[in-house]
Design an enzyme around this catalytic site. Structure first.
Site, short mmCIF file in Angstrom:
data_model
loop_
_atom_site.label_atom_id
_atom_site.label_comp_id
_atom_site.label_asym_id
_atom_site.label_seq_id
_atom_site.Cartn_x
_atom_site.Cartn_y
_atom_site.Cartn_z
N ARG A 120 0.93 -0.94 -0.17
CA ARG A 120 0.07 -0.05 0.25
C ARG A 120 0.87 1.08 0.06
O ARG A 120 1.82 1.22 0.70
CB ARG A 120 -0.78 0.10 1.00
CG ARG A 120 -2.04 -0.91 1.17
CD ARG A 120 -3.23 -0.46 0.23
NE ARG A 120 -4.30 -1.19 -0.06
CZ ARG A 120 -4.48 -2.34 -0.77
NH1 ARG A 120 -3.54 -2.61 -1.66
NH2 ARG A 120 -5.46 -2.89 -0.79
N GLU A 151 -3.54 7.62 -4.49
CA GLU A 151 -4.08 6.97 -5.86
C GLU A 151 -5.39 7.69 -6.23
O GLU A 151 -6.25 8.06 -5.54
CB GLU A 151 -4.27 5.43 -5.79
CG GLU A 151 -2.86 4.89 -5.50
CD GLU A 151 -2.94 3.44 -5.44
OE1 GLU A 151 -4.15 2.62 -5.77
OE2 GLU A 151 -2.20 2.76 -4.88
N HIS A 157 -1.28 0.36 -10.19
CA HIS A 157 -1.82 -0.43 -9.27
C HIS A 157 -2.45 -1.52 -10.23
O HIS A 157 -3.63 -1.88 -10.12
CB HIS A 157 -2.72 0.07 -8.54
CG HIS A 157 -3.24 -0.44 -7.22
ND1 HIS A 157 -3.47 0.11 -6.04
CD2 HIS A 157 -3.52 -1.95 -6.93
CE1 HIS A 157 -3.99 -0.92 -5.15
NE2 HIS A 157 -3.81 -1.97 -5.62
P1 NAP Z 1 -1.16 -11.48 4.69
O1 NAP Z 1 -1.20 -13.09 4.20
O2 NAP Z 1 -2.16 -11.09 5.85
O3 NAP Z 1 0.09 -10.98 4.97
C1 NAP Z 1 0.56 -9.94 5.78
C2 NAP Z 1 1.92 -9.96 6.21
O4 NAP Z 1 2.24 -8.70 6.73
C3 NAP Z 1 2.28 -11.08 7.28
O5 NAP Z 1 3.56 -11.78 7.23
C4 NAP Z 1 2.29 -10.00 8.66
O6 NAP Z 1 3.05 -10.97 9.59
C5 NAP Z 1 2.84 -8.76 8.20
N1 NAP Z 1 2.55 -7.85 8.76
C6 NAP Z 1 1.13 -7.31 9.00
N2 NAP Z 1 1.29 -6.20 9.89
C7 NAP Z 1 2.81 -5.86 10.02
C8 NAP Z 1 3.53 -4.87 10.85
N3 NAP Z 1 2.94 -3.97 11.49
N4 NAP Z 1 4.72 -5.03 10.84
C9 NAP Z 1 5.41 -6.04 10.22
N5 NAP Z 1 4.79 -6.98 9.42
C10 NAP Z 1 3.39 -6.86 9.35
O7 NAP Z 1 -1.63 -10.50 3.41
P2 NAP Z 1 -1.41 -10.75 1.87
O8 NAP Z 1 -2.48 -11.65 1.46
O9 NAP Z 1 -0.04 -11.48 1.69
O10 NAP Z 1 -1.43 -9.33 1.24
C11 NAP Z 1 -0.67 -8.44 1.78
C12 NAP Z 1 -1.10 -6.84 1.36
O11 NAP Z 1 -0.72 -6.88 -0.01
C13 NAP Z 1 -2.69 -6.63 1.29
O12 NAP Z 1 -3.03 -6.25 2.45
C14 NAP Z 1 -2.67 -5.55 0.43
O13 NAP Z 1 -2.49 -4.28 1.20
C15 NAP Z 1 -1.22 -5.73 -0.58
N6 NAP Z 1 -1.98 -6.22 -2.07
C16 NAP Z 1 -1.59 -5.40 -2.93
C17 NAP Z 1 -1.93 -5.67 -4.14
C18 NAP Z 1 -1.62 -4.62 -5.27
O14 NAP Z 1 -2.24 -4.92 -6.50
N7 NAP Z 1 -0.72 -3.86 -5.26
C19 NAP Z 1 -2.49 -6.89 -4.44
C20 NAP Z 1 -2.89 -7.83 -3.50
C21 NAP Z 1 -2.53 -7.14 -1.86
P3 NAP Z 1 2.89 -10.73 11.08
O15 NAP Z 1 1.37 -10.61 11.34
O16 NAP Z 1 3.54 -11.62 11.76
O17 NAP Z 1 3.36 -9.20 11.51
C1 8YV Z 2 -6.83 -4.53 -6.34
C2 8YV Z 2 -5.27 -4.91 -4.28
O1 8YV Z 2 -6.23 -3.85 -7.09
O2 8YV Z 2 -6.28 -7.04 -3.30
C3 8YV Z 2 -5.59 -6.08 -3.09
O3 8YV Z 2 -5.45 -5.59 -1.86
O4 8YV Z 2 -4.76 -4.12 -3.65
C4 8YV Z 2 -5.53 -5.28 -5.58
O5 8YV Z 2 -5.83 -6.49 -5.77
C5 8YV Z 2 -7.85 -3.88 -5.42
O6 8YV Z 2 -8.28 -4.26 -4.26
C6 8YV Z 2 -9.06 -3.37 -6.29
O7 8YV Z 2 -8.74 -2.52 -7.17
#
Ligand code: NAP
Ligand code: 8YV
Length: 324
Positions: free
Chosen positions: A233, A262, A280
């Site tokens: 994020r 964004e 994104h």
């Molecule tokens: P997840 O499985 O919940 O993993 C989150 C990770 O972050 C865990 O390892 C957690 O470990 C760590 N974490 C959380 N809070 C923390 C903190 N304060 N300090 C250090 N580590 C921390 O989530 P995910 O499915 O991998 O997704 C992660 C994130 O990616 C989403 O929440 C979203 O914001 C982002 N994302 C972006 C896109 C995009 O389009 N760019 C797409 C999908 C997801 P601990 O709890 O042990 O700290």
């Molecule tokens: C998407 C994301 O782009 O899953 C997330 O957290 O950031 C992305 O997969 C978004 O949620 C929808 O626009």
């Protein structure tokens, strides 16, 4: 006469497959923006489900007195006030797992583009400069010999780590809790990991706990050969500090898929030659977005039919259907 169907609100610019399936399964109501006040009280009282593609505040939730479930389009649900929803026994769901591989693949592409300047090399070819001027300049940065640090080793972070391991890179990670199932080097402090690596991949959730945690100190620790990749994020990175660090070469380069405000990307960031920028798109393939859309609607169907949600967020994981 058919039984009365549940009323589901489509909030924001929802994915077409969410709209199509919600319209087939439920009585659908739309608000283009998050402007819930445009709906009459009578309509708001009838809404029990919400498919969210926009920010959902506590006030928004409270304006729907009979709301039972919020299904967020995305695994990151920092735009939903899930803690408040939980206090009202409103279930919140997200879309984990179905996008992890797509996002991890995109992260590797963004990393390689940042290091090896592939979009710029293609633009050079298309501009006729290869024939006119000779080969594209050698890139000063390479993936070879680097060490990767992953900030957030959850579902997506692990998929990124596995890919980087296949590229031959040693892997470090920072999370609050050490994972018992991986042999990667864990750092309890982000700054210590930043000092130990020269690629920092950010894939933690947004929100107060991570806000601007990638700040000037972390960028300093990453150092002049350092490369920052943010696919988590925009709120996690102090954007003005990053712009300054790129401009004065405190770090070498950055690849960003997410931004603080964004879709507005600061001109100062766009002007930097060592920033590689994507709008994104990490999960943005037709197949992955369709899978996310299906999970949104399937969660609504399950919860509104009186069955457990498929993918509740942790704040609501303890809810059973009777309490919802
Ligand atoms: P997840 O499985 O919940 O993993 C989150 C990770 O972050 C865990 O390892 C957690 O470990 C760590 N974490 C959380 N809070 C923390 C903190 N304060 N300090 C250090 N580590 C921390 O989530 P995910 O499915 O991998 O997704 C992660 C994130 O990616 C989403 O929440 C979203 O914001 C982002 N994302 C972006 C896109 C995009 O389009 N760019 C797409 C999908 C997801 P601990 O709890 O042990 O700290
Ligand atoms: C998407 C994301 O782009 O899953 C997330 O957290 O950031 C992305 O997969 C978004 O949620 C929808 O626009």
């Amino acid at each position: 006469m058919s039984a009365e169907r549940a009323v589901v609100l489509l909030a924001g610019k929802v994915h077409p497959r969410v709209r199509e399936r919600v319209e087939a399964e439920f009585e659908a109501v739309s608000v283009d923006t998050a402007d819930i006040k445009a709906l009459s009280e009578e309509t708001r009282n009838r809404i029990t489900g919400l498919a969210a593609a926009t920010r959902i505040s506590a006030e928004f939730i409270d304006s729907l007195p009979n709301l039972e479930v919020i299904a967020n389009f995305g695994v990151g649900y920092d735009a939903i006030d899930a803690a408040h929803a939980a206090t009202r026994n409103v279930m919140v769901t997200n879309t984990p797992d179905v996008l992890s591989d797509e996002v991890a693949d995109t992260t590797i592409g963004l990393l390689l583009n940042t290091l090896r300047e592939l979009p710029k090399a293609e633009a050079y070819l298309r501009a006729g400069r290869w024939a006119a001027e000779g080969g594209y300049p050698l890139t000063s940065l390479s993936l070879r010999g680097r060490t990767a640090g992953i900030y957030g080793l959850g579902r997506i972070g692990l998929a990124i780590a596995q890919r980087l391991e296949a590229f031959g890179l040693p892997i470090h990670y920072h999370t609050r809790t050490q994972r018992p199932d991986v042999a990667y080097t864990w750092h309890p402090r982000l700054v210590d990991m930043a000092s130990a690596v020269d690629i920092l991949v950010v894939i933690v959730p947004g929100g107060a706990a991570t806000e601007k945690t990638v700040n000037a100190d972390i960028l300093n620790a990453l150092g002049p050969q350092g490369v920052l990749i943010n696919v988590g994020r925009g709120s996690t990175v102090d954007e003005p500090a990053l712009i300054a660090a790129l401009a004065d070469r405190t770090i070498a380069a950055a690849g960003l898929d997410v931004f603080a405000d964004e879709p507005n990307v600061p001109q100062a960031l766009m002007d930097l030659p060592n920033a590689c920028l994507l709008p994104h798109v990490a999960s943005a393939s037709v197949a992955t977005r369709n899978a996310m859309a299906d999970l949104v609607v399937d969660n609504l169907i399950e919860w509104l039919a009186g069955r457990p949600a498929l993918t509740p967020v942790p704040e609501c994981a303890g809810f059973d259907r009777a309490s919802g």
